[in-house]
Design an enzyme around this catalytic site. Structure first.
Site, PDB file in Angstrom:
ATOM      1  N   ILE B  62       0.628  -1.270   0.010  1.00  0.00           N
ATOM      2  CA  ILE B  62       0.056   0.023   0.227  1.00  0.00           C
ATOM      3  C   ILE B  62       0.867   1.192  -0.072  1.00  0.00           C
ATOM      4  O   ILE B  62       0.792   1.936   1.003  1.00  0.00           O
ATOM      5  CB  ILE B  62      -0.965   0.147   1.279  1.00  0.00           C
ATOM      6  CG1 ILE B  62      -0.309  -0.350   2.468  1.00  0.00           C
ATOM      7  CG2 ILE B  62      -2.205  -0.945   0.986  1.00  0.00           C
ATOM      8  CD1 ILE B  62      -0.947   0.192   3.939  1.00  0.00           C
ATOM      9  N   PRO B  63       1.708   1.380  -1.066  1.00  0.00           N
ATOM     10  CA  PRO B  63       2.320   2.810  -1.025  1.00  0.00           C
ATOM     11  C   PRO B  63       1.331   4.152  -0.859  1.00  0.00           C
ATOM     12  O   PRO B  63       0.429   3.874  -1.715  1.00  0.00           O
ATOM     13  CB  PRO B  63       2.834   2.757  -2.579  1.00  0.00           C
ATOM     14  CG  PRO B  63       2.082   1.756  -3.156  1.00  0.00           C
ATOM     15  CD  PRO B  63       1.556   0.877  -2.299  1.00  0.00           C
ATOM     16  N   HIS B  64       1.553   5.003  -0.463  1.00  0.00           N
ATOM     17  CA  HIS B  64       0.682   5.931  -0.003  1.00  0.00           C
ATOM     18  C   HIS B  64       1.476   7.301   0.421  1.00  0.00           C
ATOM     19  O   HIS B  64       2.480   7.240   0.835  1.00  0.00           O
ATOM     20  CB  HIS B  64      -0.401   5.413   0.912  1.00  0.00           C
ATOM     21  CG  HIS B  64       0.160   5.258   2.232  1.00  0.00           C
ATOM     22  ND1 HIS B  64       0.912   4.023   2.766  1.00  0.00           N
ATOM     23  CD2 HIS B  64       0.171   6.165   3.408  1.00  0.00           C
ATOM     24  CE1 HIS B  64       0.928   4.120   3.830  1.00  0.00           C
ATOM     25  NE2 HIS B  64       0.663   5.387   4.368  1.00  0.00           N
ATOM     26  N   ALA B  65       0.784   8.478   0.222  1.00  0.00           N
ATOM     27  CA  ALA B  65       1.224   9.644   0.771  1.00  0.00           C
ATOM     28  C   ALA B  65       0.173  10.717   0.571  1.00  0.00           C
ATOM     29  O   ALA B  65      -0.804  10.610   0.001  1.00  0.00           O
ATOM     30  CB  ALA B  65       2.384  10.123  -0.309  1.00  0.00           C
TER      31      ALA B  65
END
Lengths: 519, 149
Positions: B62-65
């Site tokens: 879950i790459p996120h920013a």
């Protein structure tokens, strides 16, 4: 069993909620219930105090420190990384069950302090995910917001005391009220003219009513620095910060460091308490951490740093400044006025301000015996320069209200009266919240006013009183003009610096935070 | 408001590593105008990923920013049949969720992402995505479960 939990993570949009879901699923599967507070970025609904009180144990699955951690004091606690709740919720629930059973078997070892606070409790507006700069500002704002009621109550009472003294005691009333009344017995050896208004209050004497107002106001002012310091530390370290912050602030007040010293003790106390509360200690000691170990060590360390480390340089600084000022006495009077003005506004009641004020009042005492009109001019310059900071900020909040938070605007209204009464402390809430912009602006206005008073040659025979001692001022109209000019300069400088500073979003945030804390 | 559209679904993600895979998904977001500066956004995601890889047990990443370059809360979904190492202990990720949140963002927007994060913990949700025959089904599943539950 019933559990409560807190989840958090650095970004606050994914892991926080996945961990909450992981804990809830695991609790349900094992036949328990859990209520989870997600401290993410979609706001956070705080657990109710009742839920916390009813819980058998607490689970923290966190990536950033838990906010308002002290709510959970006294409960068996399982603390793990946020990822643990996502990958192994059942494992955490099992640990919590084990902790509850252990606590039941051996209550003395597991009891971890006083019960959680019953309702609401004190609040801060600190966002643990914000940048360092924003958090420093939020720490300061928390301290300021709790200090403001003390400034307002104390400042207005003192101003009212001067007013009543002026009415009851004539033109010297505002001087007499500061000197001849006390709440404790006459000092020994007894100067007989000191009246103890606790034992000898005479309702028929207007001056005693004035003294009553003045002394209560003074008592309120005694809390300014301790409360500022205490609640800065509270914002940093939560409940454990209060004791070192307040005690450190009181020592700062006692040894005369002013509000800048209070900000320092707030930070020292907060970080010392935070550091100690993160110590890994054996289970047997954990029970006495919040009630004995943290308060004992944090108060001791904070107080000792202040007294042993900061105390001596501070004394050296004030002594040095004082002798430097005396050396200047023969020089250009206008320059002396400017310097005194800058000093008055620098720390508003702190050591630098005290040196300038003491320089003036000592001169006044000498002038009573000699014909020292220079000394009277010095006193006039010092008082005028001490009036412009609150007046300038009051003006700024009036004409550019959007640059200030709700609480600052309210404080701005009181600041008119405080400034007019030479209660420089009226500017402290502004200065403590945003020192780098407010202090230089105040110094600019006060410096100009100090120089102008010298130029106009005003004189003053009273050590205090603001506009309430106008009858004792030489050339009062020019004096008021000098004050008005300094006021406008301070207001213009504050407005210019604030308008160029933080974006509206940040001001908005502060405003919302303060309103919530103060109301 | 739509959290995800068919153009934000990549069913055959075969990138060499997680950074390349993230870039493919971020390009989809940029193509839809949901990310205004591709490299700026990728730098924000990478910063988060470097604190701690966002791979999770069960084959998900879950790459996120939260990023100033994001215009609305968005999800780009990728399925990598071969698996891509995402730093999880139990093996490579086959389901990749690139979550983009705007820097400011009201609570309502962020609540949708919170709901999405919670769904990721549900086995049925993951399986529905794993077995979805086409992009339309993925969008339907997400919309049904997260946006209009």
């Amino acid at each position: 069993m019933k559990f409560v939990g807190v989840t958090s993570c650095p970004t606050g949009i994914a892991h926080t909620y996945m961990a909450a879901e992981g804990l809830e699923q695991a609790a349900k599967a094992a036949g328990h219930t859990i209520e989870v507070e997600t401290q993410g970025s979609a706001g956070f609904d705080s657990l109710s105090p009742e839920s916390i009180a009813a819980a058998d144990a607490v689970i923290f699955a966190v990536g950033v420190p838990v906010r308002e951690r002290a709510r959970f004091t006294g409960k068996p606690l399982i603390e793990a990384d946020v990822k643990k709740a996502i990958s192994d919720g059942p494992g955490l629930i099992a640990q919590a069950v084990a902790a509850v059973e252990e606590a039941a078997a051996n209550p003395a070892a597991a009891q971890t302090g006083p019960p959680a606070p019953a309702t609401g409790g004190l609040s801060t507006k600190v966002d643990n995910q914000a940048s360092v700069g924003v958090r420093i500002r939020q720490w300061l704002m928390t301290g300021v917001s709790y200090m403001i009621p003390f400034v307002a109550a104390g400042g207005i009472l003192i101003a009212l005391g001067f007013m009543v003294a002026q009415l009851a005691g004539g033109k010297n009333g505002a001087i007499v009220v500061t000197k001849q009344y006390s709440l404790t017995g006459p000092p020994v050896p007894n100067p007989t003219h000191i009246i103890n208004i606790v034992t000898d209050f005479n309702p028929a004497d207007g001056m005693q009513w004035a003294a009553l107002l003045f002394l209560i106001g003074g008592a309120s002012f005694g809390f300014l620095v301790p409360i500022l310091s205490g609640f800065i530390a509270f914002a940093i370290a939560d409940r454990p910060g209060l004791a070192p912050g307040i005690v450190g602030g009181f020592i700062a007040f006692t040894i005369g460091t002013g509000f800048l010293g209070g900000i320092a003790t707030g930070f020292i106390g907060g970080f010392v308490a935070l550091w100690i509360s993160h110590w890994k200690v054996p289970k047997g000691v954990r029970g006495i951490m919040p009630v004995v170990v943290i308060p004992l060590l944090s108060v001791l360390i904070t107080g000792a740093i202040l007294i042993l480390v900061l105390g001596r340089p501070l004394k050296a600084l004030t002594d040095g400044l004082a002798s430097w000022l005396h050396g200047l006495s023969g020089a250009n009077l206008i320059l002396l006025g400017v310097i005194l003005g800058l000093m008055m506004a620098f720390d508003m009641g702190g050591p630098v301000n005290k040196v300038a004020y003491t320089f003036a009042t000592t001169g006044l005492a000498a002038a009573a015996t000699a014909t020292g009109s220079t000394n009277l001019k010095v006193m006039a310059a010092v008082m005028a320069a001490g009036m412009t900071p609150p007046l300038g900020l009051a003006l700024a909040t009036t004409i550019r209200s959007h640059l200030f938070s709700e609480a600052e605007r309210e404080n701005g209204k009181a600041a008119w009266l405080l400034g007019a009464s030479f209660i420089t402390e009226g500017a402290i809430p502004f200065a403590a919240a945003d020192p780098l912009r407010v202090i230089p602006s105040c110094m600019l206005g006060s410096g100009v006013t100090g120089g102008l008073v010298m130029l106009f040659g005003n004189t003053l025979r009273a050590p205090h009183g603001g506009i309430w001692v106008t009858p004792l001022i030489g050339s009062p109209l020019l004096y008021l003009l000098a004050i008005a000019i300094g006021t406008v300069i301070t207001a213009a400088a504050v407005i210019a610096l604030k308008a160029a500073g933080p974006g509206p979003a940040k001001t908005e945030l502060d405003a919302a935070g303060l309103a919530e804390v103060v109301v | 408001m739509s959290l995800i559209t068919e153009n934000l679904v990549v069913l055959n993600l075969d990138s060499a590593d997680r950074h390349a895979a993230t870039r493919v998904l971020a390009q989809a977001l940029a193509g839809e105008g949901r990310v205004t500066d591709l490299d700026g956004f990728l730098a924000d995601v990478r910063k988060r990923e470097e604190q701690m890889p966002t791979g999770l047990p069960g084959g998900i990443g879950i790459p996120h920013a939260r990023s100033a370059y994001v215009t609305e809360p968005s999800l780009a979904f990728g399925r990598a049949p071969a698996g891509i190492d995402w730093g999880a202990e139990d093996g490579p990720a086959t389901l990749i969720f690139l979550i983009a949140a705007p820097e400011g963002g009201g609570d309502d927007h962020l609540k949708i992402l919170a709901a999405l994060a919670r769904r990721l913990m549900r086995t049925e949700f993951r399986e529905a995505l794993l077995n979805a025959p086409d992009a339309t089904t993925v969008v339907d599943v997400v919309t049904r479960e997260v946006v209009n539950p």
